[in-house]
Design a protein around this motif. Structure first.
Motif, short mmCIF file in Angstrom:
data_model
loop_
_atom_site.label_atom_id
_atom_site.label_comp_id
_atom_site.label_asym_id
_atom_site.label_seq_id
_atom_site.Cartn_x
_atom_site.Cartn_y
_atom_site.Cartn_z
N ARG A 102 35.93 71.33 47.33
CA ARG A 102 34.68 70.78 47.89
C ARG A 102 33.49 71.61 47.43
O ARG A 102 32.43 71.07 47.12
CB ARG A 102 34.73 70.77 49.42
N ALA A 103 33.65 72.94 47.38
CA ALA A 103 32.55 73.80 46.90
C ALA A 103 32.23 73.50 45.45
O ALA A 103 31.07 73.43 45.06
CB ALA A 103 32.92 75.27 47.08
N GLY A 104 33.26 73.31 44.62
CA GLY A 104 33.04 72.97 43.22
C GLY A 104 32.33 71.63 43.07
O GLY A 104 31.45 71.48 42.22
N LEU A 105 32.69 70.65 43.90
CA LEU A 105 32.02 69.36 43.88
C LEU A 105 30.55 69.50 44.25
O LEU A 105 29.67 68.94 43.59
CB LEU A 105 32.73 68.39 44.84
N ARG A 106 30.27 70.28 45.30
CA ARG A 106 28.87 70.50 45.70
C ARG A 106 28.07 71.17 44.60
O ARG A 106 26.91 70.83 44.36
CB ARG A 106 28.82 71.33 46.98
N ASN A 107 28.69 72.14 43.92
CA ASN A 107 28.00 72.84 42.83
C ASN A 107 27.75 71.90 41.65
O ASN A 107 26.70 71.97 41.00
CB ASN A 107 28.78 74.07 42.40
N LEU A 108 28.71 71.02 41.36
CA LEU A 108 28.52 70.03 40.30
C LEU A 108 27.35 69.11 40.64
O LEU A 108 26.49 68.83 39.80
CB LEU A 108 29.79 69.23 40.08
N ILE A 109 27.29 68.65 41.88
CA ILE A 109 26.18 67.80 42.32
C ILE A 109 24.85 68.54 42.18
O ILE A 109 23.86 67.98 41.70
CB ILE A 109 26.41 67.33 43.78
N ALA A 110 24.82 69.82 42.57
CA ALA A 110 23.59 70.62 42.45
C ALA A 110 23.19 70.76 40.99
O ALA A 110 21.99 70.68 40.65
CB ALA A 110 23.78 71.99 43.09
N ASP A 111 24.16 70.95 40.09
CA ASP A 111 23.84 71.05 38.66
C ASP A 111 23.24 69.74 38.15
O ASP A 111 22.27 69.74 37.39
CB ASP A 111 25.09 71.39 37.85
N LEU A 112 23.82 68.61 38.56
CA LEU A 112 23.29 67.31 38.12
C LEU A 112 21.88 67.08 38.66
O LEU A 112 21.00 66.56 37.96
CB LEU A 112 24.23 66.18 38.55
N GLN A 113 21.63 67.51 39.90
CA GLN A 113 20.29 67.40 40.46
C GLN A 113 19.30 68.30 39.72
O GLN A 113 18.15 67.92 39.52
CB GLN A 113 20.32 67.72 41.95
N ALA A 114 19.75 69.49 39.29
CA ALA A 114 18.89 70.39 38.53
C ALA A 114 18.54 69.78 37.17
O ALA A 114 17.40 69.90 36.71
CB ALA A 114 19.57 71.75 38.35
N ILE A 115 19.51 69.13 36.54
CA ILE A 115 19.23 68.46 35.26
C ILE A 115 18.20 67.36 35.47
O ILE A 115 17.22 67.25 34.73
CB ILE A 115 20.53 67.87 34.67
N ASP A 116 18.38 66.55 36.51
CA ASP A 116 17.45 65.47 36.80
C ASP A 116 16.04 66.01 37.05
O ASP A 116 15.06 65.46 36.54
CB ASP A 116 17.95 64.67 38.01
N ALA A 117 15.92 67.09 37.81
CA ALA A 117 14.61 67.69 38.11
C ALA A 117 13.94 68.19 36.83
O ALA A 117 12.73 68.01 36.65
CB ALA A 117 14.76 68.82 39.12
N GLN A 118 14.70 68.80 35.92
CA GLN A 118 14.12 69.29 34.68
C GLN A 118 13.67 68.13 33.78
O GLN A 118 12.64 68.22 33.12
CB GLN A 118 15.13 70.17 33.94
N LEU A 119 14.43 67.03 33.76
CA LEU A 119 14.03 65.87 32.98
C LEU A 119 12.76 65.26 33.55
O LEU A 119 11.90 64.77 32.82
CB LEU A 119 15.15 64.84 32.95
N GLU A 120 12.64 65.28 34.88
CA GLU A 120 11.45 64.75 35.56
C GLU A 120 10.20 65.55 35.17
O GLU A 120 9.12 64.99 34.98
CB GLU A 120 11.65 64.81 37.08
N GLN A 121 10.37 66.87 34.99
CA GLN A 121 9.24 67.75 34.63
C GLN A 121 8.81 67.54 33.19
O GLN A 121 7.71 67.90 32.81
CB GLN A 121 9.61 69.20 34.87
#
Length: 122
Positions: A102-121
């Motif tokens: 579950r922790a690995g899944l949460r970290n994967l989700i956080a990484d995908l959100q970080a990618i999305d935020a950087q693309l938004e910028q």
């Protein structure tokens, strides 16, 4: 699926999760404060269907290029919490199954959100 049945079937005791120096168990997606793009470029081969990518070991790997993805999941007890199944969007017959906690899944989700935020910028 009947109540109490499992999505995951174990083949035998000899088949088990392996730890590697690159991706130790439950650390497949370690949390990162700054998840920046790869520092080395991805080189697309002239065929357009494969590329050369930097591998976490420091070497390079040839990998297929899929345009889009098909994602599915299932509970993965007793070897992990979740099995993510990913196939390329081109209809490739090969896929990838990743077992995560579950922790690995949460970290994967956080990484995908970080990618999305950087693309938004931009």
């Amino acid at each position: 699926m009947m109540a109490g049945s499992s999505f995951l079937r174990m083949v035998g005791t000899a088949d088990r999760e392996l730890e590697t120096p690159i991706w130790p168990r439950d650390r497949a997606c370690p949390p990162r404060a700054d998840f920046a793009p790869m520092s080395r470029p991805i080189i697309v081969l002239s065929s357009g269907d494969r590329c050369i990518v930097p591998h976490p070991s420091g070497f390079e790997a040839v990998a297929p290029i899929a345009r889009g993805t098909h994602l599915a999941w299932a509970p993965a007890k007793p070897i992990g919490d979740v099995a993510l199944v990913q196939f390329g969007g081109n209809g490739e017959p090969e896929g990838l199954v990743t077992i995560l906690s579950r922790a690995g899944l949460r970290n994967l989700i956080a990484d995908l959100q970080a990618i999305d935020a950087q693309l938004e910028q931009g």
